[in-house]
Motif scaffolding. Sequence first.
Motif, PDB file in Angstrom:
ATOM      1  N   ILE A  43     -13.350  -5.843  16.321  1.00 43.57           N
ATOM      2  CA  ILE A  43     -13.301  -6.775  15.193  1.00 43.57           C
ATOM      3  C   ILE A  43     -12.922  -6.051  13.909  1.00 43.57           C
ATOM      4  CG2 ILE A  43     -14.691  -8.365  13.800  1.00 43.57           C
ATOM      5  CD1 ILE A  43     -16.333  -8.853  16.405  1.00 43.57           C
ATOM      6  N   PHE A  44     -13.426  -4.843  13.719  1.00 42.56           N
ATOM      7  CA  PHE A  44     -13.066  -4.026  12.561  1.00 42.56           C
ATOM      8  C   PHE A  44     -12.121  -2.895  12.976  1.00 42.56           C
ATOM      9  CE2 PHE A  44     -16.427  -4.713   9.027  1.00 42.56           C
ATOM     10  CZ  PHE A  44     -16.280  -6.092   9.159  1.00 42.56           C
ATOM     11  N   GLU A  45     -11.330  -3.116  13.989  1.00 44.51           N
ATOM     12  CA  GLU A  45     -10.426  -2.084  14.491  1.00 44.51           C
ATOM     13  C   GLU A  45      -9.443  -1.660  13.399  1.00 44.51           C
ATOM     14  OE1 GLU A  45      -7.806  -1.276  18.516  1.00 44.51           O
ATOM     15  OE2 GLU A  45      -8.043  -3.328  17.788  1.00 44.51           O
ATOM     16  N   GLY A  46      -9.339  -0.330  13.187  1.00 47.28           N
ATOM     17  CA  GLY A  46      -8.449   0.189  12.159  1.00 47.28           C
ATOM     18  C   GLY A  46      -8.999   0.082  10.755  1.00 47.28           C
ATOM     19  N   ALA A  67     -10.002 -13.934  12.256  1.00 49.74           N
ATOM     20  CA  ALA A  67      -9.180 -14.183  13.451  1.00 49.74           C
ATOM     21  C   ALA A  67      -9.697 -13.384  14.639  1.00 49.74           C
ATOM     22  CB  ALA A  67      -7.723 -13.819  13.154  1.00 49.74           C
ATOM     23  N   ARG A  68     -10.135 -12.166  14.399  1.00 52.13           N
ATOM     24  CA  ARG A  68     -10.666 -11.352  15.499  1.00 52.13           C
ATOM     25  C   ARG A  68     -12.020 -11.860  15.971  1.00 52.13           C
ATOM     26  NH1 ARG A  68      -9.038  -5.390  12.988  1.00 52.13           N
ATOM     27  NH2 ARG A  68      -6.840  -5.443  13.627  1.00 52.13           N
ATOM     28  N   PHE A  92      -2.217 -13.082  11.212  1.00 55.58           N
ATOM     29  CA  PHE A  92      -3.632 -13.459  11.165  1.00 55.58           C
ATOM     30  C   PHE A  92      -3.859 -14.577  10.145  1.00 55.58           C
ATOM     31  CE2 PHE A  92      -3.592  -8.996  12.538  1.00 55.58           C
ATOM     32  CZ  PHE A  92      -4.345  -9.078  13.704  1.00 55.58           C
ATOM     33  N   ILE A  93      -3.196 -14.465   8.979  1.00 56.42           N
ATOM     34  CA  ILE A  93      -3.354 -15.497   7.945  1.00 56.42           C
ATOM     35  C   ILE A  93      -2.906 -16.849   8.474  1.00 56.42           C
ATOM     36  CG2 ILE A  93      -2.441 -16.276   5.716  1.00 56.42           C
ATOM     37  CD1 ILE A  93      -2.405 -13.328   4.848  1.00 56.42           C
ATOM     38  N   GLU A  94      -1.774 -16.871   9.151  1.00 54.47           N
ATOM     39  CA  GLU A  94      -1.272 -18.131   9.693  1.00 54.47           C
ATOM     40  C   GLU A  94      -2.207 -18.659  10.785  1.00 54.47           C
ATOM     41  OE1 GLU A  94       1.431 -21.164   9.207  1.00 54.47           O
ATOM     42  OE2 GLU A  94       1.203 -19.299   8.059  1.00 54.47           O
ATOM     43  N   ALA A  95      -2.820 -17.760  11.574  1.00 56.56           N
ATOM     44  CA  ALA A  95      -3.719 -18.186  12.649  1.00 56.56           C
ATOM     45  C   ALA A  95      -4.954 -18.886  12.093  1.00 56.56           C
ATOM     46  CB  ALA A  95      -4.121 -16.979  13.486  1.00 56.56           C
ATOM     47  N   VAL A  96      -5.602 -18.283  11.069  1.00 58.09           N
ATOM     48  CA  VAL A  96      -6.815 -18.907  10.522  1.00 58.09           C
ATOM     49  C   VAL A  96      -6.467 -20.181   9.754  1.00 58.09           C
ATOM     50  CG1 VAL A  96      -8.102 -16.745  10.467  1.00 58.09           C
ATOM     51  CG2 VAL A  96      -6.762 -17.416   8.462  1.00 58.09           C
ATOM     52  N   THR A  97      -5.251 -20.249   9.204  1.00 58.51           N
ATOM     53  CA  THR A  97      -4.826 -21.472   8.524  1.00 58.51           C
ATOM     54  C   THR A  97      -4.661 -22.607   9.529  1.00 58.51           C
ATOM     55  OG1 THR A  97      -3.686 -20.208   6.796  1.00 58.51           O
ATOM     56  CG2 THR A  97      -3.049 -22.506   7.079  1.00 58.51           C
ATOM     57  N   GLN A 190     -21.505 -19.253  22.519  1.00 57.17           N
ATOM     58  CA  GLN A 190     -20.448 -19.335  23.524  1.00 57.17           C
ATOM     59  C   GLN A 190     -20.548 -18.279  24.620  1.00 57.17           C
ATOM     60  OE1 GLN A 190     -16.704 -19.242  21.410  1.00 57.17           O
ATOM     61  NE2 GLN A 190     -17.472 -20.591  19.810  1.00 57.17           N
ATOM     62  N   GLY A 191     -21.309 -17.229  24.386  1.00 56.77           N
ATOM     63  CA  GLY A 191     -21.357 -16.125  25.329  1.00 56.77           C
ATOM     64  C   GLY A 191     -20.502 -14.964  24.856  1.00 56.77           C
ATOM     65  N   PHE A 192     -20.551 -13.855  25.610  1.00 58.11           N
ATOM     66  CA  PHE A 192     -19.774 -12.676  25.228  1.00 58.11           C
ATOM     67  C   PHE A 192     -18.465 -12.648  26.007  1.00 58.11           C
ATOM     68  CE2 PHE A 192     -21.755 -11.156  29.102  1.00 58.11           C
ATOM     69  CZ  PHE A 192     -20.805 -10.331  29.667  1.00 58.11           C
ATOM     70  N   GLY A 193     -17.557 -11.789  25.558  1.00 54.05           N
ATOM     71  CA  GLY A 193     -16.288 -11.665  26.270  1.00 54.05           C
ATOM     72  C   GLY A 193     -15.393 -10.623  25.644  1.00 54.05           C
ATOM     73  N   ILE A 194     -14.163 -10.580  26.142  1.00 52.23           N
ATOM     74  CA  ILE A 194     -13.195  -9.573  25.709  1.00 52.23           C
ATOM     75  C   ILE A 194     -12.618  -9.966  24.358  1.00 52.23           C
ATOM     76  CG2 ILE A 194     -11.037  -8.410  26.288  1.00 52.23           C
ATOM     77  CD1 ILE A 194     -11.552  -9.060  29.212  1.00 52.23           C
ATOM     78  N   THR A 195     -12.583  -9.020  23.449  1.00 57.58           N
ATOM     79  CA  THR A 195     -11.886  -9.235  22.181  1.00 57.58           C
ATOM     80  C   THR A 195     -10.464  -8.682  22.237  1.00 57.58           C
ATOM     81  OG1 THR A 195     -12.807  -7.185  21.285  1.00 57.58           O
ATOM     82  CG2 THR A 195     -14.012  -9.217  20.835  1.00 57.58           C
TER      83      THR A 195
END
Length: 700
Positions: A43-46, A67-68, A92-97, A190-195
């Motif tokens: 989620i905070f990658e990089g 988005a992450r 990412f901006i377009e995804a959250v929009t 929702q449960g855990f899973g792959i990010t």
Amino acid sequence: MYKRMSMLPLVFLLFAAFVQPVSAEEPVDPVKKKFDELVEAGIFEGWQDNTQNNSTMTREQLAVILARLKKLDQVNPSSYTDVDGSRWSAGFIEAVTKAGLMNGIDDDLFDPASDVTLEQLATVMVRALNLSTYSDQTVEGEVSDWAKSYVAAALESGLIGKSNDYTVPATHEWLVNTAYNTNQKIVEQQGFGITVASQIGAKRVEIKLNAAPDPSSLAISIVRVRDRTSVDIESLEWSETGHQVVAQLAEPLTDGSYEVKISGSDAIDPTRTSHEFTAEAERMSKLKWGGPDTLPYDDNVEVPFFVLNQFDEPMDAKDAKFSFSALNASIERIPDRAAVLVHLLAKAKPGDSIDLIITHASPKMSATKTYRVGEGRVVSAIEIDGVPAEPLESGQSAELIIRVYDQYGVLIKDPDWLNGEQGVYAESENPRLATVSALTTDAAGNIVVRVAAGQDIPADTTVNIAVNARSGSAGAQATLAVKAAKAVSTVPVVSNPPANPTVIGNVYTVGSNFAYVTVDTDDATQVYYYYEKKDASPDVPTADEVRTKAFADPQGGSAPVSSNQASFVLLDLAFGHDYELFVVAADSSGQLSDVQTYEFSSGYLDSFVEWFEDEENPTTGRCVFVYDAVGQPNPEAYYLLTGQPIHGVTADAIKEPVGTRVDSGMFTFQLKDQVLYLYVAYENNGKLELFAYASDNFPV
């Protein structure tokens, strides 16, 4: 080839090993701990840890984190005039929009670089969790009217802490705490899973999860998307927090798309069970020289070089063609190894500098390193490795790896120098228990010394093997366990009246299907014998019965006495059985001695050796040596074919110059319509072992 194995027990152990109590002397910053978990979760990658300097966060940073958290795929093109499509955050901006989690400040403006306030942060996280809001709620502290219900919902659910003013810019510390709390709520809902999943090595795939599962209940699989071929996972390496696992694969990835999938737990988010990533085949990317910066003033100085792939991993490039050159030195490559020999005596002197250059034509790349020339070589450190975990039995041997370093830390791998006056020597504390050879080189280029267990080991014990510099400057010692010879191999001396012929010798068992026997006698001219499987009959035969069976039974026979000794061979023994041998001696008048009983065990038909018939020439036998696991030719094997058995033979005795080396793993020999004795010394798990077989046709 690798075999598919169950990973769950190993994964559980790896996970458990990482769960260590926190030392009271090293308090953990709770915000830093949350930040590290979010980094490992992808989620905070990089992201840089700016939680300590009160720096603020921007709208585009929030969009990326949001988005992450929601595992939204990036969307292109951008609908905002102030967000260029090439901007790092555009997708990412377009995804959250599109997801309705963030809006622009105007119809076509997003204002990506402006600060995010606490109330804006609270608003988007409440939307991400789809929490209920109520317009009549009140909030203590400064807050905009439009944001009051969102801030109240965020406070009530524990997403954010209290503040006197929610209109101020949010710091990175607020972002970490809020993102952490939001992620926990997402997992609860929702449960855990792959990010995210990605290739991080030629045979390594990194999988990041938004929560730390129980590895023992989680199954991980990887398939190639093109043909849905499964990829064998060799091992799983879990991170300290449990949010990240690296799958070590059995084979390198190829170019194309792959899918990672998790299963086995009811707590998995059905929308996060899989993730696709694009892989690329391993390719040569960089050349690099290794070793210390100072080389000893000598010839045959070994210097390693490294061939690295695009992931900065060492790769096997034995078939690659390199060119080497040197300034102020001579250089030559060591075949089949990533190393060169540098010769300094003719072109350099102490204090000089030399350049070593390696080049590769396609792909085009090179590497140059400057080394300093030091003083003459002196042994400064010695290490011993490869000590067998199991005790060596009488006649067995093992190779110990010897690492000798000079005063500059250069690994000395010149056996001639090491065996010379300035080198080192190996010695056994007790040569009766174990003997050592001179230093030599194995197929991998390691300096080794072969240690052979003695033939007369009285009891299970240990023996120290030492390797010391002749100058006394360094030394090392290893303890080797040795095992007593089997009691059935030795027969006590029997004292009988001189007038009665006696048998006072040893039974030597040397093969899988035969035994070569020599007995000593007094006052005898002939020896009669009979053998059978142990416990085949309850009674010991009388001397007359032994002589009768010697003539009438296929498992009997006789041998003349010469110089008070008689020798004979017991053929066609069953593999791995215990036998009893009954022997009597007769003098010239026919008087028989008492019956002497000997016990011995036949060997097994070792799976390391197989033979096949040549269809075009049936009189030719063919032997093939194989490893026990992977079925490849044995690189360390010797054989001896003889028409007569050999007493007390050992694996070491079959090596050169007595035996013939089998470099290819295969040899052929001609059958001669007579019993032939085949002795094979081969290396098995670091030990030199002996196989022996007798036959007149070597059936396939």
